[in-house]
Design a protein around this motif. Structure first.
Motif, PDB file in Angstrom:
ATOM      1  N   VAL A  57      22.893  32.383  36.829  1.00  0.00           N
ATOM      2  CA  VAL A  57      21.535  32.483  37.362  1.00  0.00           C
ATOM      3  C   VAL A  57      21.561  32.027  38.819  1.00  0.00           C
ATOM      4  N   ASP A 108      34.890  36.244  37.936  1.00  0.00           N
ATOM      5  CA  ASP A 108      35.610  36.069  36.663  1.00  0.00           C
ATOM      6  C   ASP A 108      34.676  35.503  35.590  1.00  0.00           C
ATOM      7  N   PHE A 109      33.789  34.602  36.007  1.00  0.00           N
ATOM      8  CA  PHE A 109      32.856  33.960  35.070  1.00  0.00           C
ATOM      9  C   PHE A 109      31.990  35.005  34.369  1.00  0.00           C
ATOM     10  N   VAL A 124      18.212  23.897  25.947  1.00  0.00           N
ATOM     11  CA  VAL A 124      19.522  23.450  25.461  1.00  0.00           C
ATOM     12  C   VAL A 124      19.235  22.507  24.304  1.00  0.00           C
ATOM     13  N   TRP A 139      33.665  33.268  45.247  1.00  0.00           N
ATOM     14  CA  TRP A 139      33.167  34.573  44.788  1.00  0.00           C
ATOM     15  C   TRP A 139      34.059  35.112  43.677  1.00  0.00           C
ATOM     16  N   ASN A 140      35.368  34.925  43.824  1.00  0.00           N
ATOM     17  CA  ASN A 140      36.283  35.407  42.781  1.00  0.00           C
ATOM     18  C   ASN A 140      36.050  34.672  41.461  1.00  0.00           C
ATOM     19  N   ALA A 141      35.847  33.351  41.550  1.00  0.00           N
ATOM     20  CA  ALA A 141      35.637  32.560  40.330  1.00  0.00           C
ATOM     21  C   ALA A 141      34.327  32.960  39.649  1.00  0.00           C
ATOM     22  N   LEU A 142      33.290  33.180  40.446  1.00  0.00           N
ATOM     23  CA  LEU A 142      32.014  33.609  39.862  1.00  0.00           C
ATOM     24  C   LEU A 142      32.150  35.008  39.251  1.00  0.00           C
ATOM     25  N   LYS A 167      33.058  37.203  31.305  1.00  0.00           N
ATOM     26  CA  LYS A 167      33.245  36.630  29.968  1.00  0.00           C
ATOM     27  C   LYS A 167      31.981  36.764  29.127  1.00  0.00           C
ATOM     28  N   ASP A 168      32.177  37.088  27.851  1.00  0.00           N
ATOM     29  CA  ASP A 168      31.055  37.163  26.922  1.00  0.00           C
ATOM     30  C   ASP A 168      30.359  35.806  26.816  1.00  0.00           C
ATOM     31  N   GLY A 169      29.052  35.832  26.615  1.00  0.00           N
ATOM     32  CA  GLY A 169      28.323  34.598  26.344  1.00  0.00           C
ATOM     33  C   GLY A 169      28.020  33.756  27.561  1.00  0.00           C
ATOM     34  N   ARG A 170      28.299  34.281  28.748  1.00  0.00           N
ATOM     35  CA  ARG A 170      27.992  33.524  29.969  1.00  0.00           C
ATOM     36  C   ARG A 170      26.843  34.187  30.700  1.00  0.00           C
ATOM     37  N   THR A 171      26.082  33.352  31.389  1.00  0.00           N
ATOM     38  CA  THR A 171      25.015  33.857  32.248  1.00  0.00           C
ATOM     39  C   THR A 171      25.074  33.119  33.578  1.00  0.00           C
TER      40      THR A 171
END
Lengths: 210, 59
Positions: A50, A40-41, A97, A35-38, A44-48
């Motif tokens: 889903v 932090d994810f 992509v 949960w902490n890693a998600l 960050k700009d430019g991340r999504t």
């Protein structure tokens, strides 16, 4: 994402206890790193991020659970909250992509044993938004959920590795017939055969084109 | 997923530089009754994915 079938919930779906059940999973030290890693994810700009629904985390379709996840991962940070998307209608998620179109699904959408009845999930979501509940007697679980809750969870206490046998309907059941016939009878008796007949008669809308 | 500024030629679908799919995480169950055991590896992977956009754009 999470697994409420492994939690001590009443019945086959957590309704009134959906938030407390997911909150318990969030608070479990076994999973806090993730949960902490998600969290932090999504800062960050430019991340999504889903979150696509599966068959063992159906409560993610409920608005209170989505609010809990948003709060746990992003708090009051609006840009971070906007980087989290939920796909809980059974449609999966699609994007591109490069020149390739990508289609992501959990997989239970094409599994008659584990298909979610999305109209029923929407009914629960509607009830919760209206401040109402749902009686367990109003909920019809799919065959895979019944198998996990009525048989596999008990078997797992003795044979922890049973989860690793896939697909459950052949490998796990086959092993069960040999190891613990009394448990196997629960999913090979007349009630199960009737359940499977109903599944066969399910409308084609539950199947993706092949 | 890492969002790109590039436009898509298949309508208004979101376009990413990379998509990473993690399926069947199965967070749940009390200790001893959990399917997911490699929590550190998964957390480290998520953190690694979070660094990839900067790596891509450094080329």
């Amino acid at each position: 994402m999470f697994d409420t079938l492994a939690e001590d919930i009443r019945g086959y779906v957590a309704v009134d206890e959906a938030v407390s059940t997911v909150q318990r999973i969030m608070d479990d030290v076994s999973f806090s790193q993730i949960w902490n890693a998600l969290g932090d994810f999504v800062q960050k700009d430019g991340r999504t991020l889903v979150v696509v629904i599966g068959n063992h985390d159906i409560e993610v379709a409920f608005p209170p659970v989505q609010r809990l996840i948003l709060s746990r991962l992003a708090g009051d940070n609006l840009p971070a909250r906007a980087r989290i998307e939920f796909s809980t209608a059974g449609a999966g998620y699609t994007c591109t992509v490069g020149n390739s179109r990508i289609y992501c699904i959990h997989g239970n959408e094409v599994d008659a044993w584990n298909y979610n009845r999305y109209e029923d999930l929407a009914k629960v979501a509607c009830r919760l938004n209206a401040g109402q509940s749902l009686e367990q007697s109003e909920w019809t679980p799919n065959a895979g959920t019944k198998m996990v809750k009525e048989v596999m969870n008990e078997v797992k206490r003795k044979y922890a590795w049973i989860d690793l046998l896939k697909p459950e309907t052949s490998a796990a059941v086959g092993a069960l017939v040999v190891l613990d016939p009394s448990q196997a009878k629960k999913i090979t008796g007349p009630a199960w055969l009737r359940c499977l007949e109903r599944l066969k008669a399910a409308p084609e809308r539950c199947r993706l084109p092949t | 997923m890492e969002l790109s500024e590039r436009s898509s030629d298949v309508g208004d679908l979101p376009t990413f530089d990379e998509v990473h799919v993690i399926s069947d995480i199965h967070m749940g169950g009390k200790p001893g009754f959990q399917i997911l055991r490699e929590t550190s590896r998964l957390a480290n992977f998520v953190r690694w994915v979070a660094t990839q956009l900067a790596v891509l754009r450094s080329f």
